[in-house]
Design a protein around this motif. Sequence first.
Motif, PDB file in Angstrom:
ATOM      1  N   MET A  45      41.704  51.208  34.970  1.00 20.41           N
ATOM      2  CA  MET A  45      42.053  50.291  33.883  1.00 20.41           C
ATOM      3  C   MET A  45      41.271  50.585  32.601  1.00 20.41           C
ATOM      4  SD  MET A  45      40.243  46.867  35.301  1.00 20.41           S
ATOM      5  CE  MET A  45      40.601  47.168  37.012  1.00 20.41           C
ATOM      6  N   PRO A  81      35.371  60.306  46.488  1.00 21.68           N
ATOM      7  CA  PRO A  81      35.569  59.116  47.321  1.00 21.68           C
ATOM      8  C   PRO A  81      36.092  57.945  46.495  1.00 21.68           C
ATOM      9  CG  PRO A  81      33.220  59.541  46.993  1.00 21.68           C
ATOM     10  CD  PRO A  81      33.958  60.648  46.312  1.00 21.68           C
ATOM     11  N   TYR A  82      36.953  57.162  47.110  1.00 18.61           N
ATOM     12  CA  TYR A  82      37.655  56.073  46.412  1.00 18.61           C
ATOM     13  C   TYR A  82      37.764  54.908  47.387  1.00 18.61           C
ATOM     14  CZ  TYR A  82      41.859  53.775  44.386  1.00 18.61           C
ATOM     15  OH  TYR A  82      42.764  52.891  43.867  1.00 18.61           O
ATOM     16  N   THR A  83      37.508  53.703  46.880  1.00 18.70           N
ATOM     17  CA  THR A  83      37.707  52.545  47.757  1.00 18.70           C
ATOM     18  C   THR A  83      38.852  51.690  47.237  1.00 18.70           C
ATOM     19  OG1 THR A  83      35.344  52.578  48.194  1.00 18.70           O
ATOM     20  CG2 THR A  83      36.558  50.693  48.973  1.00 18.70           C
ATOM     21  N   THR A  84      38.663  51.076  46.051  1.00 20.26           N
ATOM     22  CA  THR A  84      39.800  50.386  45.431  1.00 20.26           C
ATOM     23  C   THR A  84      39.934  50.764  43.956  1.00 20.26           C
ATOM     24  OG1 THR A  84      38.621  48.385  44.704  1.00 20.26           O
ATOM     25  CG2 THR A  84      39.448  48.392  46.978  1.00 20.26           C
ATOM     26  N   GLY A  85      39.022  51.588  43.446  1.00 24.97           N
ATOM     27  CA  GLY A  85      39.132  52.080  42.071  1.00 24.97           C
ATOM     28  C   GLY A  85      38.892  51.026  40.999  1.00 24.97           C
ATOM     29  N   ASN A  86      38.143  49.976  41.334  1.00 25.88           N
ATOM     30  CA  ASN A  86      37.894  48.893  40.366  1.00 25.88           C
ATOM     31  C   ASN A  86      36.540  48.990  39.677  1.00 25.88           C
ATOM     32  OD1 ASN A  86      40.101  46.909  40.190  1.00 25.88           O
ATOM     33  ND2 ASN A  86      39.896  46.916  42.421  1.00 25.88           N
ATOM     34  N   ASN A  87      35.985  50.192  39.589  1.00 25.40           N
ATOM     35  CA  ASN A  87      34.609  50.320  39.084  1.00 25.40           C
ATOM     36  C   ASN A  87      34.484  50.159  37.568  1.00 25.40           C
ATOM     37  OD1 ASN A  87      34.772  53.141  37.776  1.00 25.40           O
ATOM     38  ND2 ASN A  87      35.692  53.432  39.796  1.00 25.40           N
ATOM     39  N   VAL A  88      35.587  50.075  36.849  1.00 24.58           N
ATOM     40  CA  VAL A  88      35.604  49.986  35.379  1.00 24.58           C
ATOM     41  C   VAL A  88      34.713  51.027  34.686  1.00 24.58           C
ATOM     42  CG1 VAL A  88      36.523  47.699  34.852  1.00 24.58           C
ATOM     43  CG2 VAL A  88      34.158  47.865  35.578  1.00 24.58           C
ATOM     44  N   PHE A 103      39.203  55.398  51.126  1.00 23.05           N
ATOM     45  CA  PHE A 103      38.607  54.657  52.248  1.00 23.05           C
ATOM     46  C   PHE A 103      39.224  53.275  52.430  1.00 23.05           C
ATOM     47  CE2 PHE A 103      35.323  57.763  51.376  1.00 23.05           C
ATOM     48  CZ  PHE A 103      34.810  58.047  52.630  1.00 23.05           C
ATOM     49  N   PRO A 124      33.494  51.277  54.462  1.00 22.97           N
ATOM     50  CA  PRO A 124      33.480  51.275  52.991  1.00 22.97           C
ATOM     51  C   PRO A 124      34.633  50.513  52.348  1.00 22.97           C
ATOM     52  CG  PRO A 124      33.269  53.510  53.850  1.00 22.97           C
ATOM     53  CD  PRO A 124      33.511  52.639  55.021  1.00 22.97           C
ATOM     54  N   ASN A 148      32.057  39.094  39.223  1.00 21.66           N
ATOM     55  CA  ASN A 148      33.248  38.545  38.565  1.00 21.66           C
ATOM     56  C   ASN A 148      34.457  39.445  38.777  1.00 21.66           C
ATOM     57  OD1 ASN A 148      32.316  36.105  37.234  1.00 21.66           O
ATOM     58  ND2 ASN A 148      30.962  37.484  36.135  1.00 21.66           N
ATOM     59  N   GLY A 154      35.863  46.421  46.103  1.00 24.12           N
ATOM     60  CA  GLY A 154      35.111  46.754  47.306  1.00 24.12           C
ATOM     61  C   GLY A 154      33.649  46.312  47.281  1.00 24.12           C
ATOM     62  N   ASN A 158      30.597  48.358  45.203  1.00 25.60           N
ATOM     63  CA  ASN A 158      29.785  47.539  44.295  1.00 25.60           C
ATOM     64  C   ASN A 158      28.296  47.703  44.591  1.00 25.60           C
ATOM     65  OD1 ASN A 158      28.391  44.616  44.049  1.00 25.60           O
ATOM     66  ND2 ASN A 158      29.804  44.933  42.348  1.00 25.60           N
ATOM     67  N   LEU A 161      26.953  51.020  43.468  1.00 27.95           N
ATOM     68  CA  LEU A 161      26.801  51.113  42.004  1.00 27.95           C
ATOM     69  C   LEU A 161      25.778  50.102  41.491  1.00 27.95           C
ATOM     70  CD1 LEU A 161      30.544  51.505  40.889  1.00 27.95           C
ATOM     71  CD2 LEU A 161      28.796  53.281  41.040  1.00 27.95           C
ATOM     72  N   GLY A 229      27.149  62.210  48.804  1.00 30.39           N
ATOM     73  CA  GLY A 229      27.531  62.020  50.200  1.00 30.39           C
ATOM     74  C   GLY A 229      28.641  60.999  50.332  1.00 30.39           C
TER      75      GLY A 229
HETATM   76  C1  LIG Z   1      37.672  42.543  36.033  1.00 28.84           C
HETATM   77  C2  LIG Z   1      36.455  43.141  36.679  1.00 28.84           C
HETATM   78  C3  LIG Z   1      35.263  42.454  36.622  1.00 28.84           C
HETATM   79  C4  LIG Z   1      34.119  43.001  37.214  1.00 28.84           C
HETATM   80  N1  LIG Z   1      32.957  42.287  37.178  1.00 28.84           N
HETATM   81  C5  LIG Z   1      31.853  42.784  37.776  1.00 28.84           C
HETATM   82  C6  LIG Z   1      30.633  42.040  37.808  1.00 28.84           C
HETATM   83  O1  LIG Z   1      30.543  40.917  37.335  1.00 28.84           O
HETATM   84  N2  LIG Z   1      29.556  42.612  38.411  1.00 28.84           N
HETATM   85  C7  LIG Z   1      29.620  43.852  38.981  1.00 28.84           C
HETATM   86  O2  LIG Z   1      28.624  44.313  39.513  1.00 28.84           O
HETATM   87  N3  LIG Z   1      30.760  44.568  38.988  1.00 28.84           N
HETATM   88  C8  LIG Z   1      31.862  44.061  38.402  1.00 28.84           C
HETATM   89  N4  LIG Z   1      33.030  44.794  38.418  1.00 28.84           N
HETATM   90  C9  LIG Z   1      33.012  46.112  39.080  1.00 28.84           C
HETATM   91  C10 LIG Z   1      33.326  45.992  40.549  1.00 28.84           C
HETATM   92  O3  LIG Z   1      32.762  44.900  41.171  1.00 28.84           O
HETATM   93  C11 LIG Z   1      32.747  47.168  41.315  1.00 28.84           C
HETATM   94  O4  LIG Z   1      32.650  48.316  40.591  1.00 28.84           O
HETATM   95  C12 LIG Z   1      33.605  47.380  42.494  1.00 28.84           C
HETATM   96  O5  LIG Z   1      33.367  46.346  43.403  1.00 28.84           O
HETATM   97  C13 LIG Z   1      33.372  48.718  43.132  1.00 28.84           C
HETATM   98  O6  LIG Z   1      34.182  48.753  44.282  1.00 28.84           O
HETATM   99  P1  LIG Z   1      35.524  49.582  44.313  1.00 28.84           P
HETATM  100  O7  LIG Z   1      36.165  49.315  45.603  1.00 28.84           O
HETATM  101  O8  LIG Z   1      36.330  49.337  43.109  1.00 28.84           O
HETATM  102  O9  LIG Z   1      34.918  51.046  44.275  1.00 28.84           O
HETATM  103  P2  LIG Z   1      35.535  52.330  43.608  1.00 28.84           P
HETATM  104  O10 LIG Z   1      35.795  52.098  42.172  1.00 28.84           O
HETATM  105  O11 LIG Z   1      36.662  52.834  44.438  1.00 28.84           O
HETATM  106  O12 LIG Z   1      34.274  53.297  43.780  1.00 28.84           O
HETATM  107  C14 LIG Z   1      33.070  53.012  43.127  1.00 28.84           C
HETATM  108  C15 LIG Z   1      32.165  54.247  43.160  1.00 28.84           C
HETATM  109  O13 LIG Z   1      31.712  54.464  44.490  1.00 28.84           O
HETATM  110  C16 LIG Z   1      32.149  55.746  44.956  1.00 28.84           C
HETATM  111  N5  LIG Z   1      32.540  55.563  46.350  1.00 28.84           N
HETATM  112  C17 LIG Z   1      33.572  54.830  46.829  1.00 28.84           C
HETATM  113  N6  LIG Z   1      33.610  54.892  48.163  1.00 28.84           N
HETATM  114  C18 LIG Z   1      32.576  55.674  48.537  1.00 28.84           C
HETATM  115  C19 LIG Z   1      32.100  56.149  49.802  1.00 28.84           C
HETATM  116  N7  LIG Z   1      32.675  55.798  50.950  1.00 28.84           N
HETATM  117  N8  LIG Z   1      31.027  56.963  49.814  1.00 28.84           N
HETATM  118  C20 LIG Z   1      30.409  57.320  48.656  1.00 28.84           C
HETATM  119  N9  LIG Z   1      30.811  56.914  47.447  1.00 28.84           N
HETATM  120  C21 LIG Z   1      31.884  56.099  47.388  1.00 28.84           C
HETATM  121  C22 LIG Z   1      33.290  56.149  44.054  1.00 28.84           C
HETATM  122  O14 LIG Z   1      33.442  57.551  43.955  1.00 28.84           O
HETATM  123  C23 LIG Z   1      32.860  55.531  42.733  1.00 28.84           C
HETATM  124  O15 LIG Z   1      31.935  56.354  42.073  1.00 28.84           O
HETATM  125  C24 LIG Z   1      34.181  44.271  37.857  1.00 28.84           C
HETATM  126  C25 LIG Z   1      35.402  44.945  37.946  1.00 28.84           C
HETATM  127  C26 LIG Z   1      36.532  44.385  37.361  1.00 28.84           C
HETATM  128  C27 LIG Z   1      37.818  45.121  37.483  1.00 28.84           C
END
Ligand SMILES: Cc1cc2nc3c(=O)[nH]c(=O)nc-3n(C[C@H](O)[C@H](O)[C@H](O)COP(=O)(O)OP(=O)(O)OC[C@H]3O[C@@H](n4cnc5c(N)ncnc54)[C@H](O)[C@@H]3O)c2cc1C
Length: 323
Positions: A45, A81-88, A103, A124, A148, A154, A158, A161, A229
């Motif tokens: 996004m 690696p990808y979980t839900t891609g919501n890392n912004v 994952f 994951p 938030n 995921g 989270n 990161l 890793g």
């Molecule tokens: C509207 C909105 C609001 C948000 N607000 C907040 C907030 O208030 N606080 C906050 O902390 N975050 C916030 N976020 C970010 C979000 O919480 C996290 O980034 C998210 O939970 C990461 O999980 P994901 O499933 O999206 O991971 P992904 O985006 O899929 O991956 C995150 C990172 O981890 C790596 N990864 C994924 N799986 C693995 C694995 N198995 N092994 C190794 N590396 C891996 C990926 O390559 C990537 O670098 C917000 C996001 C949105 C969209």
Amino acid sequence: MTATKQRNVFEKISKDSVYSKLIEIFGGNYVTKKDVDLYPYSQDMTENEPHMPDFVVIPENKEQLVELVKFCNEYSIPIVPYTTGNNVGGLTIPDYGGIVVDFGKRMNKILHVDDNMMYALLEPGVTFGQLKKHLDENFPSLRYSFPNAPPYSGVVGNALLSGMTNLAAKIGSMADSINGLEVITADGIVARIGSCFYGEDKAKDDSWWCKYPMPDLMGLFINFQGMTGLITKCAVQLWPKEPIEKPQLVVFFGLTDLGPFLREVGRADIVNDVAAFSVEVAKMEVGIPEPVRYPGEPYYTAVMPMTAKTENQMNAKLEILND
Ligand SMILES: Cc1cc2nc3c(=O)[nH]c(=O)nc-3n(C[C@H](O)[C@H](O)[C@H](O)COP(=O)(O)OP(=O)(O)OC[C@H]3O[C@@H](n4cnc5c(N)ncnc54)[C@H](O)[C@@H]3O)c2cc1C
């Protein structure tokens, strides 16, 4: 597109041979190279430049991933690696192509919740919504900490990161809440970090209570965005759920008032977290779909999740806040 992103990832092996190997490892139903399937993984996004992966695979277990990592290491093929891609942050966009490992679809189980030692052992792909529902239904005296972010994002991503959540003023970043990791390193070794290191080839589910007593190697994998890793299991600390909840919101017309307020409240030891938002974003959080601010309205809000064990304790905290 920049020159570096034109790197040919199939210099050492043909794309067709990679496809055959991926089918051998994951099975035909869990490997795709169709543009229509790859497209959602090419972007997120944010405004980061999109780039298509060459393949997406959907793993089921660590054995498949060990084989994948060894194969990709031999032929220098990038893995994202990808979980839900919501890392912004554009972090799962495969800048050089290669293989996205999703994952979220099959490695998404809550493996164990330890009521006694207060932790959850997760694959994951577990989402915040999934964990909250599981705790509310089965362990109502325990809670995790929530950002938030949407409930379909995921928990492990989270934590990796070092996310900031609604308990951050009390417990710090979510990376500090990781009790243990199972990780596949770039050469295909499966490592376990934390108290789960005990055991010959398989850590027991009840051995993930803390990140010690061995030297803490967690930092090799936190904030590395999946580059050092593949995490296959992660234990996160849970917390006692306090029965009284009264989130508070304060509005501000200027940053000069907001800054000192955040600092003082953060230090008062009465809130679980304190975060500032524009009034437009705060309104969206309570269900107003478009970002709007009407003339004369304040510009900023400070949002403070507050919980307490009793009404008396809550009233005492509110008294300090009002002061
Ligand atoms: C509207 C909105 C609001 C948000 N607000 C907040 C907030 O208030 N606080 C906050 O902390 N975050 C916030 N976020 C970010 C979000 O919480 C996290 O980034 C998210 O939970 C990461 O999980 P994901 O499933 O999206 O991971 P992904 O985006 O899929 O991956 C995150 C990172 O981890 C790596 N990864 C994924 N799986 C693995 C694995 N198995 N092994 C190794 N590396 C891996 C990926 O390559 C990537 O670098 C917000 C996001 C949105 C969209």
